[in-house]
Design an enzyme around this catalytic site. Structure first.
Site, PDB file in Angstrom:
ATOM      1  N   ASP A  75      -1.697  -1.426 -11.012  1.00 54.77           N
ATOM      2  CA  ASP A  75      -2.835  -2.430 -10.632  1.00 54.77           C
ATOM      3  C   ASP A  75      -3.965  -2.588 -11.668  1.00 54.77           C
ATOM      4  OD1 ASP A  75      -2.034  -1.015  -7.632  1.00 54.77           O
ATOM      5  OD2 ASP A  75      -1.788  -3.334  -8.035  1.00 54.77           O
TER       6      ASP A  75
ATOM      7  N   PHE B 148      -3.703  -7.576  -1.686  1.00 56.14           N
ATOM      8  CA  PHE B 148      -3.467  -9.184  -1.388  1.00 56.14           C
ATOM      9  C   PHE B 148      -2.557  -9.345  -0.843  1.00 56.14           C
ATOM     10  CE2 PHE B 148      -6.108  -9.656  -5.381  1.00 56.14           C
ATOM     11  CZ  PHE B 148      -5.803  -8.666  -6.072  1.00 56.14           C
ATOM     12  N   GLY B 149      -2.040  -8.455   0.055  1.00 56.32           N
ATOM     13  CA  GLY B 149      -1.123  -8.867   1.206  1.00 56.32           C
ATOM     14  C   GLY B 149       0.090  -7.725   1.298  1.00 56.32           C
TER      15      GLY B 149
ATOM     16  N   ARG C  91      -6.025   6.813  -6.561  1.00 60.06           N
ATOM     17  CA  ARG C  91      -5.290   5.705  -5.410  1.00 60.06           C
ATOM     18  C   ARG C  91      -4.836   4.680  -6.254  1.00 60.06           C
ATOM     19  NH1 ARG C  91     -10.812   5.233  -5.679  1.00 60.06           N
ATOM     20  NH2 ARG C  91     -11.608   3.505  -6.539  1.00 60.06           N
ATOM     21  N   ASN C  92      -5.067   4.433  -7.539  1.00 63.89           N
ATOM     22  CA  ASN C  92      -4.444   3.236  -8.255  1.00 63.89           C
ATOM     23  C   ASN C  92      -3.418   3.710  -9.143  1.00 63.89           C
ATOM     24  OD1 ASN C  92      -5.913   1.414  -6.658  1.00 63.89           O
ATOM     25  ND2 ASN C  92      -7.425   1.349  -7.994  1.00 63.89           N
TER      26      ASN C  92
ATOM     27  N   ASP D 154     -10.612  -0.135 -12.303  1.00 67.77           N
ATOM     28  CA  ASP D 154     -10.658   0.513 -11.330  1.00 67.77           C
ATOM     29  C   ASP D 154      -9.720   1.573 -11.333  1.00 67.77           C
ATOM     30  OD1 ASP D 154     -10.301  -0.160  -7.600  1.00 67.77           O
ATOM     31  OD2 ASP D 154     -10.971   1.437  -8.658  1.00 67.77           O
TER      32      ASP D 154
HETATM   33  C1  LIG Z   1       4.823  -0.491  -7.026  1.00 67.32           C
HETATM   34  N1  LIG Z   1       4.442   0.246  -5.820  1.00 67.32           N
HETATM   35  C2  LIG Z   1       3.394  -0.454  -5.238  1.00 67.32           C
HETATM   36  C3  LIG Z   1       3.093   0.147  -3.889  1.00 67.32           C
HETATM   37  C4  LIG Z   1       1.750  -0.374  -3.253  1.00 67.32           C
HETATM   38  C5  LIG Z   1       1.987  -0.581  -1.817  1.00 67.32           C
HETATM   39  C6  LIG Z   1       0.884  -1.174  -1.080  1.00 67.32           C
HETATM   40  N2  LIG Z   1      -0.290  -1.427  -1.673  1.00 67.32           N
HETATM   41  C7  LIG Z   1      -0.169  -1.292  -2.910  1.00 67.32           C
HETATM   42  N3  LIG Z   1      -1.421  -1.244  -3.621  1.00 67.32           N
HETATM   43  N4  LIG Z   1      -2.450  -0.419  -3.825  1.00 67.32           N
HETATM   44  C8  LIG Z   1      -4.042  -0.602  -4.465  1.00 67.32           C
HETATM   45  C9  LIG Z   1      -4.129  -1.782  -5.033  1.00 67.32           C
HETATM   46  C10 LIG Z   1      -5.211  -1.873  -5.565  1.00 67.32           C
HETATM   47  C11 LIG Z   1      -5.782  -3.121  -6.096  1.00 67.32           C
HETATM   48  C12 LIG Z   1      -7.265  -3.291  -6.740  1.00 67.32           C
HETATM   49  C13 LIG Z   1      -7.434  -4.759  -7.200  1.00 67.32           C
HETATM   50  C14 LIG Z   1      -7.079  -2.388  -8.046  1.00 67.32           C
HETATM   51  C15 LIG Z   1      -8.373  -2.731  -5.896  1.00 67.32           C
HETATM   52  C16 LIG Z   1      -4.812  -4.117  -6.059  1.00 67.32           C
HETATM   53  C17 LIG Z   1      -3.637  -4.029  -5.498  1.00 67.32           C
HETATM   54  F1  LIG Z   1      -2.932  -5.290  -5.251  1.00 67.32           F
HETATM   55  C18 LIG Z   1      -3.301  -2.790  -4.789  1.00 67.32           C
HETATM   56  C19 LIG Z   1      -2.033  -2.764  -4.264  1.00 67.32           C
HETATM   57  O1  LIG Z   1      -1.079  -3.442  -3.994  1.00 67.32           O
HETATM   58  C20 LIG Z   1       0.630  -0.467  -3.975  1.00 67.32           C
HETATM   59  C21 LIG Z   1       0.497  -0.113  -5.342  1.00 67.32           C
HETATM   60  O2  LIG Z   1       0.228  -1.383  -5.893  1.00 67.32           O
HETATM   61  C22 LIG Z   1       3.822   1.298  -3.405  1.00 67.32           C
HETATM   62  C23 LIG Z   1       4.786   1.803  -4.194  1.00 67.32           C
HETATM   63  N5  LIG Z   1       5.711   2.712  -3.752  1.00 67.32           N
HETATM   64  C24 LIG Z   1       5.653   3.380  -2.613  1.00 67.32           C
HETATM   65  C25 LIG Z   1       6.538   4.416  -2.062  1.00 67.32           C
HETATM   66  C26 LIG Z   1       6.483   5.065  -1.121  1.00 67.32           C
HETATM   67  N6  LIG Z   1       5.556   4.873  -0.275  1.00 67.32           N
HETATM   68  C27 LIG Z   1       4.523   4.081  -0.472  1.00 67.32           C
HETATM   69  N7  LIG Z   1       4.586   3.325  -1.831  1.00 67.32           N
HETATM   70  C28 LIG Z   1       5.247   1.035  -5.304  1.00 67.32           C
HETATM   71  O3  LIG Z   1       6.405   1.475  -5.975  1.00 67.32           O
END
Ligand SMILES: Cn1cc(-c2ccnc(-n3ncc4cc(C(C)(C)C)cc(F)c4c3=O)c2CO)cc(Nc2ccncn2)c1=O
Length: 265
Positions: free
Chosen positions: A147, A22-23, A133-134, A129
């Site tokens: 998620d 979502f961004g 990856r999630n 989902d």
């Molecule tokens: C809570 N959180 C979220 C993330 C993180 C970062 C980027 N994208 C995501 N993602 N990944 C996957 C995702 C998937 C969905 C579906 C609707 C189920 C398809 C909806 C999302 F909104 C996300 C999202 O936001 C996440 C996952 O929500 C990473 C973390 N930590 C770290 C630490 C070090 N390196 C990378 N990430 C962390 O602590």
């Protein structure tokens, strides 16, 4: 003021940690806690939907679910503030640790996810989902489910329609692919594939097969093969998760019980 509203003044934003669905997602600090802040693009989710979702997710609280601390709706873009998971997403973590994943760590990961999912199941909440990856990895190598339910806010119909190029066919139960019939039992099917991902150290299922070929092979009764590192009893659970009929699959409560027994807990 609503108790899920976070005062933006208390939120310190840091580095970008990824570009989520979502961004942007940034790391940050809130109340002396490290957090992950998800900026939600306006075009992805309406404010009202967003607040209603936040209320639901705030109530879903379990040590094996990535916790939503609150939301900031007073600014644009609105943001979701989550507990911070040091290790990032489970699929990347498995690939980085390939060759160095002890049996008890892999079993522990399956157990962690089954605990979080048994809680969602008992709360009648469907993930939709579930996949490596999630899931996210905490500082202490604990795995948490992330998620959950968020697919309902994805506007990209390449992702949401089962014919779409981004639809997670390789993690989806037959009734989801055919009739979009989601349930906790379809989450159980996905959990079987997630266990396969863990014991295959982050390899992708049906790697060089198209979605159409996967659907065809499932209809022919074919299933993913036992990962080399998976004990027979864990492979038996995977195959149980992949029963054609949802009612023939185990519940997460039962899977949790079986996996805990394997771990001698
Ligand atoms: C809570 N959180 C979220 C993330 C993180 C970062 C980027 N994208 C995501 N993602 N990944 C996957 C995702 C998937 C969905 C579906 C609707 C189920 C398809 C909806 C999302 F909104 C996300 C999202 O936001 C996440 C996952 O929500 C990473 C973390 N930590 C770290 C630490 C070090 N390196 C990378 N990430 C962390 O602590």
């Amino acid at each position: 003021k609503d108790q899920w509203e976070i005062d933006p003044e208390e939120l310190i934003l840091g580095q970008e940690i990824g570009s989520g669905q979502f961004g942007l997602v940034l790391e940050g600090k809130w109340m002396d806690r490290k957090v992950a802040v998800k900026m939600v693009r306006e075009d992805c989710m309406s404010n009202e939907e967003f607040k209603e979702e936040a209320m639901v997710m705030m109530r879903l609280s379990h040590c094996k679910l990535v916790q939503l601390y609150g939301v900031c709706t007073q600014r644009s873009p609105m943001c979701l503030v989550f507990e911070y998971m040091e290790g990032g997403c489970l699929s990347d973590y498995l690939r980085e640790k390939k060759g160095h994943l002890p049996q008890d760590l892999m079993l522990g990961m399956c157990l962690d996810v089954s605990e979080g999912m048994a809680y969602l199941e008992s709360s009648n909440f469907i993930h939709r989902d579930l996949a490596a990856r999630n899931c996210l990895v905490a500082k202490n190598n604990e795995v948490k489910v992330s998620d959950f339910g968020m697919t309902r806010y994805v506007l990209d119909d390449q992702y949401t329609s089962s014919q779409g190029s981004k639809f997670p066919v390789k993690w989806s139960a037959p009734e989801v692919i055919k009739y979009s019939k989601f349930s906790s039992k379809s989450d159980v099917w996905s959990f079987g594939v997630l266990m396969w991902e863990i014991y295959n150290e982050g390899r992708l299922p049906y790697e060089n097969r198209s979605n159409a070929e996967v659907v065809e092979s499932l209809n022919a009764g074919m299933r993913l093969l036992k990962p080399r590192l998976a004990p027979d009893q864990v492979h038996m659970l995977m195959e149980w998760c992949w029963k054609e009929k949802p009612e023939d699959r185990p519940s997460f409560a039962l899977l949790l019980h079986e996996l805990a027994a394997f771990a001698d807990l």
